[in-house]
Design an enzyme around this catalytic site. Structure first.
Site, PDB file in Angstrom:
ATOM      1  CG  ASP A   1      -2.211  -0.702   1.022  1.00 43.84           C
ATOM      2  OD1 ASP A   1      -2.493  -1.083  -0.115  1.00 43.84           O
ATOM      3  OD2 ASP A   1      -2.952  -0.876   2.004  1.00 43.84           O
TER       4      ASP A   1
ATOM      5  CE  LYS B   1      -8.918   1.928  -2.910  1.00 47.85           C
ATOM      6  NZ  LYS B   1      -9.253   2.108  -4.320  1.00 47.85           N
TER       7      LYS B   1
ATOM      8  CG  MET C   1      -7.907   7.975   6.070  1.00 46.32           C
ATOM      9  SD  MET C   1      -8.665   6.534   5.289  1.00 46.32           S
ATOM     10  CE  MET C   1      -9.406   5.690   6.710  1.00 46.32           C
TER      11      MET C   1
END
Length: 279
Positions: free
Chosen positions: A46, A68, A183
């Site tokens: 990742d 991502k 996030m």
């Protein structure tokens, strides 16, 4: 007598291991994670994986980036999951290396369900999640007996990139002394206003830990009311872990990294030591 050598599991061909790489510092990899890296034929990793962690992979291993990142072109989750199936069916030992822990906002469950759907054997290797390890490197504990008996972990955006509609901010604000957010930096102004509207004090301590546990780690201490402006003025950018609650005050005493660079730590950050002595 020396410690007995650990018997770590063998990585079988055609299997997929979903492995947490931790929050960044390669030293926080588990023994199972290092063992997996040493045996893997393919490492699918990742964007949040510190590339120094990849140095543990064998010299013949193939490294595939499948990161991502919000707001940037990136592979679809379904495509990543099916790629794991494809590699396993070709007889490879497939290591899916994910930042933090695979099952904490890491989509590890989605990938594992696809493996089950296609009858691909798999193993889960937990990792240290940034909401705990990252804050520890900033000197902020997620629990402390004098401040909180609960902690809530949440994500600041859903699959659309927006604040999740299902989030009950009123219940979160009232029900958890400490809130740890992943996030969340992009929408922090709106999140902070919702927490204040739900009853949290505008002066409540808040901290942002960016690039946690790495050499680029930066920490911003602020308050709910000032968070949006302070973040914008600081120039800090994700990835970041965000924490709201009185535990942030403990950083004045527990910033062990800062102390190694000369910071003088406070012995009584909560102002409770005299009360204890008097009792």
């Amino acid at each position: 007598m020396g410690a007995m050598k650990l018997k770590l599991p063998k990585f079988e061909a055609g299997h997929v291991w979903l492995v947490g790489a931790g929050p960044g510092d390669p030293g926080l990899l588990t023994l199972h994670a290092v063992n997996a890296l040493e045996q893997a034929d393919v490492v699918v990793y990742d964007a949040l994986v510190n590339e120094d962690c990849l140095s543990f992979a064998g010299p013949a291993a193939t490294l595939e980036f499948a990161g991502k990142r919000g707001g940037k072109p990136s592979p679809q989750q379904r495509d990543i999951s099916l790629r794991l199936v494809e590699l396993a069916r070709s007889g490879k030992r497939v290591l899916r290396l994910k930042g933090g822990d695979p099952f904490v906002f890491g989509r590890g469950g989605e990938e594992a369900l696809t493996l089950v759907e296609h009858n691909v054997p798999f193993r889960i290797v937990p990792g240290i999640t940034a909401g705990i390890g990252g804050l520890a490197y900033a000197g902020i504990p997620v629990t402390h007996r004098e401040t909180n008996q609960s902690v809530t972990f949440l994500t600041g955006h859903d699959a659309t990139g927006l604040i999740p509609d299902s989030m009950d901010w009123s219940s979160i604000a009232k029900g958890s002394s400490v809130i740890v957010m992943y996030m969340a930096m992009k929408h922090i102004g709106l999140i902070a206003s919702r927490l204040i509207a739900a009853g949290r004090s505008k002066d409540e301590p808040m901290a942002f830990v960016c690039n946690a546990t790495t050499g680029e780690q930066q920490v911003l201490e602020t308050t709910l009311e000032n968070a949006d402006v302070d973040v914008q003025q600081s120039g800090l950018r994700p990835p970041a872990i965000v924490v709201v609650g009185q535990v942030v005050r403990l950083r004045a005493a527990l910033d062990w990294l800062g102390a190694s660079e000369g910071r003088v730590l406070t012995q009584d950050p909560l102002g409770t030591r005299k009360e204890k002595d008097a009792g």
